[in-house]
Design a protein around this motif. Structure first.
Motif, PDB file in Angstrom:
ATOM      1  N   ARG A 334      -4.654 -11.868   5.231  1.00  0.00           N
ATOM      2  CA  ARG A 334      -4.397 -10.522   4.717  1.00  0.00           C
ATOM      3  C   ARG A 334      -4.186 -10.599   3.217  1.00  0.00           C
ATOM      4  N   CYS A 335      -4.965  -9.836   2.476  1.00  0.00           N
ATOM      5  CA  CYS A 335      -4.839  -9.779   1.020  1.00  0.00           C
ATOM      6  C   CYS A 335      -3.439  -9.312   0.640  1.00  0.00           C
ATOM      7  N   GLU A 336      -2.851  -9.938  -0.374  1.00  0.00           N
ATOM      8  CA  GLU A 336      -1.525  -9.521  -0.828  1.00  0.00           C
ATOM      9  C   GLU A 336      -1.537  -8.052  -1.238  1.00  0.00           C
ATOM     10  N   SER A 337      -0.451  -7.359  -0.947  1.00  0.00           N
ATOM     11  CA  SER A 337      -0.312  -5.975  -1.410  1.00  0.00           C
ATOM     12  C   SER A 337      -0.066  -5.955  -2.914  1.00  0.00           C
ATOM     13  N   LEU A 338      -0.188  -4.800  -3.514  1.00  0.00           N
ATOM     14  CA  LEU A 338      -0.141  -4.714  -4.981  1.00  0.00           C
ATOM     15  C   LEU A 338       1.264  -4.954  -5.532  1.00  0.00           C
ATOM     16  N   ASN A 339       2.269  -4.409  -4.889  1.00  0.00           N
ATOM     17  CA  ASN A 339       3.675  -4.696  -5.190  1.00  0.00           C
ATOM     18  C   ASN A 339       3.961  -4.827  -6.690  1.00  0.00           C
ATOM     19  N   GLY A 340       4.239  -6.051  -7.158  1.00  0.00           N
ATOM     20  CA  GLY A 340       4.600  -6.254  -8.558  1.00  0.00           C
ATOM     21  C   GLY A 340       3.464  -6.724  -9.437  1.00  0.00           C
TER      22      GLY A 340
END
Length: 389
Positions: A334-340
């Motif tokens: 799963r691709c990392e979420s955008l978050n920081g």
């Protein structure tokens, strides 16, 4: 005598010149500009889950069940579903991180805008959630208490849907009518940004990071064995068939990301989080993953393309259900979420900067969005009266 007249004339001229200059210069509001991040939200702790579900199922714009009996039905559904959903939130750490990331992102945007847009400074960050704390009404009260007179509503749904951004707009208008009868706050809105460069670049960077992981783990990795699945929250076909712009705008985001990847990989847009018996927009993420993952050869990357930070749909639904229950979980990332992500936050800053300098109160398509949803913008949702600058 002549000397005295000359001095008087000079002082008068200077005074008049200053007045003329002041009248043509943009007025700076001493209270600055509020940047209000609007989103669905999520319970920050397990005890908040039941109220979150009640608020969600009470929203006729999101889940149209019954205008007359929706609150009663929502009370029943939230009581029935709470135990199951509470367990899910317990499994991802006891709550949703969406408030943390929303507050972080908003603060970073305002710090940057103070430097790039001094004429609208100071910029003050706020978060307004539709179904969780801080609820939209509570945030509006806080804006009034803080003496805010100008605010930008910045939807954190990059792709517009009447069910999501439209619902937040309706709630904002209701709050203004209830709490701000003297029109203390002048509003404008960033109601969609599906092709924002920072948004699409951040997704592309995160995808490339996962591809690099596959290459490191498997020396025989081949690009032709990789499929990128962009997963967005689905909507009922009742909403889509009214002409909702959401599918087209999600598709625009996907295409822009693939442009940055030079279309080097196979890809598909799929949909998740269907609930209830009604037909929803498909194909469903879980079904496509099961189909492609079954032989055990295909490498898959799941990209939460309609979410700007982690929450239950990424941490539980994608990570623990879709991937965790698959036949070959090692072949799915799963691709990392955008978050920081600094790239993503740069995109948020640029979107706000353009909005403040362009002085457009809302997107030209917003009127049409409300008309197609059978909400007359000159009646139930007076957009042009509400969003002024």
């Amino acid at each position: 005598m002549l000397s005295s007249l000359y001095k008087t004339y000079s002082k008068t001229s200077v005074t008049n010149t200053i007045k003329r200059l002041n009248s043509t210069m943009p007025k700076k509001d001493k209270n600055g500009t509020a940047i209000v991040f609007m989103n669905m939200g999520g319970p920050s702790s397990v005890p908040e889950v039941k109220d979150f579900l009640y608020q969600l199922f009470s929203d006729y714009d999101l889940i149209p069940i019954s205008k007359n009996y929706q609150p009663t039905i929502a009370k029943f559904i939230s009581s029935f579903r709470s135990p199951k959903i509470e367990k899910q939130y317990a499994e991802i750490g006891g709550g949703s991180p969406i408030r943390h990331w929303s507050e972080y992102q908003a603060s970073k945007v305002c710090e940057a805008l103070d430097k790039t847009n001094p004429e609208t400074a100071p910029h003050k960050p706020y978060v307004a959630f539709r179904y969780a704390q801080p609820l939209s009404k509570d945030t509006y009260k806080k804006l009034l208490e803080d003496g805010i007179t100008r605010a930008v509503a910045f939807t954190q749904y990059p792709q517009f849907s009447y069910s999501t951004t439209g619902s937040s707009i309706n709630e904002l208008i209701r709050n203004k009518k209830d709490l701000d009868k003297d029109d203390q706050i002048a509003w404008s809105i960033i109601d969609r940004w599906p092709k924002n460069d920072g948004l699409t670049s951040a997704f592309a960077e995160n995808i490339q990071a996962k591809i690099a992981e596959f290459k490191k783990e498997d020396p025989d990795f081949k690009e032709e064995d990789l499929t990128i699945l962009f997963s967005a929250h689905s909507l009922p076909m009742d909403v889509i068939n009214m002409g909702d712009s959401y599918p087209a705008e999600v598709g625009a985001t996907v295409y822009s990301v693939m442009e940055k990847l030079n279309f080097n990989y196979k890809y598909r847009l799929v949909w998740q989080s269907q609930v209830g018996p009604k037909p929803w927009l498909g194909a469903q993420t879980a079904d496509i993953v099961e189909q492609l993952n079954d032989p055990g050869k295909e490498k898959l990357i799941l990209v939460p393309i309609a979410f700007t930070s982690d929450h239950i749909e990424t941490l539980y639904e994608l990570d623990l259900e879709v991937i965790g229950e698959s036949k070959h979980p090692k072949n799915i990332k799963r691709c990392e979420s955008l978050n920081g992500s600094e790239t993503f936050i740069r995109g948020l800053i640029e979107e706000c900067d353009h909005h403040l300098k362009n002085k457009t109160p809302f997107h030209k398509n917003l009127d049409l969005d409300f008309v197609l949803a059978k909400k007359d913008p000159n009646g139930n949702a007076p957009l042009r009266k509400f969003f002024t600058k």
